[in-house]
Each structure stands twice: as structure tokens, then as C-alpha cells.
Design an enzyme around this catalytic site. Structure first.
Site, mmCIF file in Angstrom:
data_model
loop_
_atom_site.group_PDB
_atom_site.id
_atom_site.type_symbol
_atom_site.label_atom_id
_atom_site.label_comp_id
_atom_site.label_asym_id
_atom_site.label_seq_id
_atom_site.Cartn_x
_atom_site.Cartn_y
_atom_site.Cartn_z
ATOM 1 N N HIS A 191 37.730 27.230 60.198
ATOM 2 C CA HIS A 191 39.166 27.274 60.292
ATOM 3 C C HIS A 191 39.940 25.995 60.172
ATOM 4 O O HIS A 191 39.292 24.609 60.687
ATOM 5 C CB HIS A 191 39.344 27.653 61.811
ATOM 6 N N ILE A 200 40.068 39.963 61.548
ATOM 7 C CA ILE A 200 39.668 39.594 62.724
ATOM 8 C C ILE A 200 38.597 40.780 62.991
ATOM 9 O O ILE A 200 38.896 41.931 62.835
ATOM 10 C CB ILE A 200 40.755 39.494 64.004
HETATM 11 C C1 GAR Z 1 40.334 27.774 54.004
HETATM 12 O O1 GAR Z 1 41.213 26.790 54.033
HETATM 13 C C2 GAR Z 1 39.746 28.177 55.597
HETATM 14 O O2 GAR Z 1 39.778 27.416 56.304
HETATM 15 C C3 GAR Z 1 40.825 29.170 55.654
HETATM 16 O O3 GAR Z 1 41.160 30.016 54.403
HETATM 17 C C4 GAR Z 1 41.020 28.824 53.445
HETATM 18 C C5 GAR Z 1 40.155 29.840 52.465
HETATM 19 O O4 GAR Z 1 39.920 28.971 51.238
HETATM 20 N N1 GAR Z 1 40.528 30.150 56.595
HETATM 21 C C6 GAR Z 1 41.479 30.700 57.632
HETATM 22 O O5 GAR Z 1 42.593 30.446 57.713
HETATM 23 C C7 GAR Z 1 40.674 31.555 58.556
HETATM 24 N N2 GAR Z 1 41.422 31.597 59.793
HETATM 25 P P1 GAR Z 1 38.665 29.280 50.312
HETATM 26 O O6 GAR Z 1 38.786 30.724 49.976
HETATM 27 O O7 GAR Z 1 39.035 28.599 49.125
HETATM 28 O O8 GAR Z 1 37.420 28.833 50.997
#
Ligand code: GAR
Length: 219
Positions: free
Chosen positions: A113, A96
Site C-alpha cells: 500500500h 477489496i
Molecule cells: C502501487 O503504487 C501500489 O502500492 C498501489 O498501486 C500501485 C500499483 O503499481 N496499490 C494500491 O494503491 C492498493 N491499495 P504497479 O502495478 O506498478 O505495481
């Protein structure tokens, strides 16, 4: 001469599948943003390798080298400015950011998100969606404000929740729309089609734009 593309930095903490789709979108010279820099708060983030494979400069600023949150954010800020960053994409960046940092990049940070905000800010969104019994779930790309997972919404994608879903199967389906709405949001913002007005995102001068909402995508 072609117009300069928006120099975009992507901040990651892990796998980097959203980073991968942003890199793929920006591989098209007509795309209005270029991925100029990738920054991680974790040295073991898989996405760093992907960025290096594409010749994109990377940096790691973690707790081990910068002890306090303020020190870390000062280092993020310096690295981002050194890289000539105009726009920041948080792509699975699990930290954050403080109000001073966010305010100094106001309307220049996008976050993805995994829920239809303002529902389910925070963690474990897929578990909470299943517990709540919602019929539709999804993902959101929004401009970042100091409050967690809040800020003007650029794009959203919705998927149905199925009877036999587990948090993992639902997460996979949502990830599919994440990979479509993040490049779309970056395109809209970097091209100047989308901008913030009164804490709402206006696209092509209108409050609503059909291409910013992805409904019932194929499973
Ligand atoms: C994704 O699902 C994104 O939306 C989430 O983390 C994942 C990352 O995947 N983000 C959050 O939860 C932020 N609050 P990635 O590294 O494969 O893009």
C-alpha cells in the site's frame, strides 16, 4: 536437496511494476519464493504481458465472465488452489477482498500500500499526504485482514516529502521504496523469518528488525 521454494501467486490490476521486481528477485534460485502464477481482474493489465514474457502462467477473472463479487472470489480461490499457491501477493490489485476469502487465506496474503499505514488507507494517498502536510511519507507491506488496508505490518519504507512535490513526483519517490520493501517482505515471509503473533509481525523472534524498516532511502 535444496528446500522447496514457496509457491507465490501475484494478483495485479494494472501496470505491474511491483510484479516486475518480485519476478526479478525470484530469478535468484536462492530466493525463498518462486512466482508461480499471476492473476488479474482486468484483461488489459499490462503486467500480464510481463508475466507471460517470463513464462509464468496467467489467468484473467473479471466481471465480464464472473458477474458477482462472490462468483469472482470463488473463481480466484479455485485458480489459486489449482496453481498450488502457498502465498499471495497483492501488487496493485485494486479490489477489496471479502472477509470469507481473506479468512480462508489468513496470514498467507501480503499487500503493498502506498502510504505509511495506518495513515492514509484507501485511494489518492499521495494527494492526501500532501494535503495533510506530513514531512515523511512512504509505503507498507502488510498481511491482509478483512478491513481495508489493515493488518500486521511486515516492512515499511519512508521518503521525505519535498517542498515542490506534486502527487506524481511523490508517487514516483514512494514507488522507489515499494520496489525495495516488497521483495524484502516476500523474502522475510517465505523464508519463515517473519510470522504473525498476536497481530504483530515478529522477525527472527523479535518485535522489531532493523532490516524491515527502510529510512531515508536515496532519492
Ligand atoms: C502501487 O503504487 C501500489 O502500492 C498501489 O498501486 C500501485 C500499483 O503499481 N496499490 C494500491 O494503491 C492498493 N491499495 P504497479 O502495478 O506498478 O505495481
Amino acid at each position: 536437496m535444496a528446500e522447496a521454494r514457496t509457491r507465490t501467486a501475484v494478483l495485479i490490476s494494472g501496470r505491474g511494476s511491483n510484479l516486475a521486481v518480485l519476478i526479478a528477485a525470484a530469478a535468484d534460485a536462492q530466493f525463498p519464493a518462486e512466482i508461480a502464477f499471476v492473476l488479474s481482474d482486468r484483461a488489459d493489465a499490462k503486467g500480464l504481458g510481463l508475466a507471460r514474457d517470463h513464462g509464468i502462467p496467467t489467468a484473467v477473472i473479471d466481471k465480464a465472465t464472473h458477474g458477482t463479487k462472490a462468483e469472482m472470489e470463488a473463481a480466484f480461490d479455485a485458480a489459486l488452489r489449482d496453481a498450488g499457491t502457498e502465498l499471495i501477493c497483492l501488487a496493485g490489485f485494486m479490489r477489496i477482498l471479502s472477509a470469507p476469502f481473506v479468512d480462508s487465506w489468513r496470514d498467507r496474503i501480503l499487500n503493498i500500500h502506498p502510504s505509511l499505514l495506518p495513515l492514509f488507507p484507501g485511494l489518492k494517498t499521495h494527494e492526501r499526504a500532501l494535503e495533510a502536510g506530513v514531512r515523511i511519507h512512504g509505503a507498507t507491506v502488510h498481511f491482509v485482514r478483512a478491513e481495508m488496508d489493515a493488518g500486521p505490518i511486515v516492512t515499511q519504507g519512508a521518503v521525505p516529502v519535498l517542498d515542490d512535490d506534486t502527487p506524481d513526483t511523490l508517487a514516483d519517490r514512494v514507488l522507489g521504496v515499494e520496489h525495495r520493501i516488497f521483495p524484502l517482505a516476500l523474502d522475510l515471509v517465505a523464508s519463515g523469518r517473519a510470522s504473525v503473533k498476536g497481530e504483530r509481525v515478529i522477525i527472527d523472534g523479535a518485535a522489531m528488525a532493523p532490516d524491515a524498516a527502510l529510512l531515508s532511502p536515496p532519492d
